[in-house]
Design an enzyme around this catalytic site. Structure first.
Site, PDB file in Angstrom:
ATOM      1  N   CYS A 154       6.105  -3.647  -8.009  1.00 50.65           N
ATOM      2  CA  CYS A 154       7.238  -2.656  -8.826  1.00 50.65           C
ATOM      3  C   CYS A 154       8.216  -2.285  -8.966  1.00 50.65           C
ATOM      4  CB  CYS A 154       6.763  -1.060  -8.174  1.00 50.65           C
ATOM      5  SG  CYS A 154       6.802   0.386  -8.639  1.00 50.65           S
ATOM      6  N   HIS A 198       0.399  -1.694  -7.928  1.00 46.39           N
ATOM      7  CA  HIS A 198       0.611  -1.489  -6.569  1.00 46.39           C
ATOM      8  C   HIS A 198      -0.829  -1.781  -6.133  1.00 46.39           C
ATOM      9  CE1 HIS A 198       4.528   0.807  -5.066  1.00 46.39           C
ATOM     10  NE2 HIS A 198       4.258   1.346  -6.543  1.00 46.39           N
ATOM     11  N   GLU A 252      -1.258  -2.831  -3.673  1.00 45.95           N
ATOM     12  CA  GLU A 252      -2.008  -2.603  -1.612  1.00 45.95           C
ATOM     13  C   GLU A 252      -2.183  -0.826  -2.388  1.00 45.95           C
ATOM     14  OE1 GLU A 252       1.493   0.174  -2.714  1.00 45.95           O
ATOM     15  OE2 GLU A 252       1.063  -2.160  -3.157  1.00 45.95           O
TER      16      GLU A 252
END
Length: 348
Positions: A243, A325, A327
């Site tokens: 990001c 993202h 994750e």
């Protein structure tokens, strides 16, 4: 019952109901995610923003601390069609003003048409339109928050999974989500979480196997100290970023970033890998993008909707960054393999 007001650029004031009292200001943005409100509200990337939920009912499954991405709520204020009592009480405890009982469809449409905008909120029994307008008048553009990193970064180095057998990761914390650290620890990495303005000597003392630049809020051009760390170690240590991390890497290596009209915030952003032609769904939360990657970095992934760069790589310099993202939390897990790639790059 009207006991709250939202003032947006152009001095238009919207009436609402107060769910957590107070006055506040920030950049008014929206997320299209319909789950994961706990993760969104504790995401440091929302610092200095007012978060509008497009999904109409926020709080369907309560509030559980194990889902938090940091130790506090980061948006300066919250706007929703309806907040449950659990979420309202949580925001009250956090001291974050929140309002509901207004037409969030209208707000989201206005942001899409006009772009993210400055706004002010006044909520509570004594709130007035003038209070909301006063907050709007004091509101800054995101680029004016020049030291926003200090609001979200650790102050001192912290080590996670110190006894791990995996690579040593120097994580430069520009506002890192907890799930990024967890994803690396799950792969047995030893994660050294450093401040965004850590000294070059502090990074060198770790002798890291990979340098990892985290997500975070604000304008990437305001993270000059992080850029100095990248400039010192690029080509010597493998480099990864997520990001804001991708944006700072691009700026440091001769690229250029720019403010988006209303950004990407949600859990259903489609991304195409240009090497495999495979499309994955991703979680995103950013208001800036890489406009020009420069000559060093190759664009390897693009957003299906607006073609903005979602992945930048350099095989020669061992660099891998992602705008989204991987994750997740909240969101799909289509791209979790990114962390496997980072660990493999570090081990190689």
């Amino acid at each position: 019952m009207t006991d709250a007001y939202v003032a947006i650029e152009g001095e238009r004031v919207i009436e609402a109901r107060a769910r957590s009292p107070g006055t506040t200001r920030g950049e008014l943005v929206f997320t299209t995610a319909y789950t994961g409100y706990e993760e969104s509200l504790t995401d440091p990337s929302y610092e200095e923003q007012l978060l509008t939920f497009s999904y109409p009912l926020i709080g369907n499954y309560g509030v559980r601390e194990e889902r938090f991405e940091s130790d506090r709520v980061h948006p300066r204020g919250v706007v929703a069609r309806e907040l449950t009592a659990d979420v309202a009480e949580w925001l009250q405890d956090e001291g974050v003003p929140a309002v509901d009982h207004l037409d969030t469809r209208e707000i989201v449409t206005e942001i899409r048409d006009e772009g993210a905008m400055k706004a002010g909120i006044a909520a509570g029994p004594d709130a007035t339109k003038e209070d909301a307008l006063a907050e709007l008048d004091k509101c800054k553009h995101m680029s004016e928050h020049e030291d926003i990193g200090s609001q979200v970064s650790v102050q001192d180095t912290a080590v996670h999974n110190a006894d791990g057998d995996g690579p040593d990761v120097a994580l430069i914390d520009c506002g890192a989500k907890g799930s990024i650290i967890s994803s690396l620890v799950e792969r047995d990495a030893v994660v050294h979480q450093l401040p965004y303005d850590a000294s070059i000597d502090a990074v060198a003392a770790i002798d890291p196997d990979v340098l990892f630049i985290s997500n975070g809020p604000g304008d990437p051009e305001n993270f000059e100290q992080t850029g100095e760390i990248i400039d010192e170690f690029v080509g010597e240590v493998p480099l990864a970023g997520i990001c804001l991390g991708q944006q700072v890497v691009a700026n440091t290596l001769g690229g250029r970033t720019e403010k988006m009209e209303f950004g990407h915030r949600g859990v259903n952003q489609p991304v195409r890998d240009l090497r495999t032609d495979k499309v994955v769904m991703t979680t995103q939360n950013h208001g800036y993008t890489v406009a020009d990657p420069g000559d060093t970095l190759e664009v390897t992934q693009r957003n299906v909707n607006d073609k903005t760069p979602e992945g930048l790589d350099s095989d020669e310099l061992d660099i891998i960054t992602r705008q989204y993202h991987p994750e997740a939390n909240p969101g799909p897990h289509d791209s979790l393999s990114f962390f496997d790639e980072v660990v493999e790059m570090a081990e190689d």
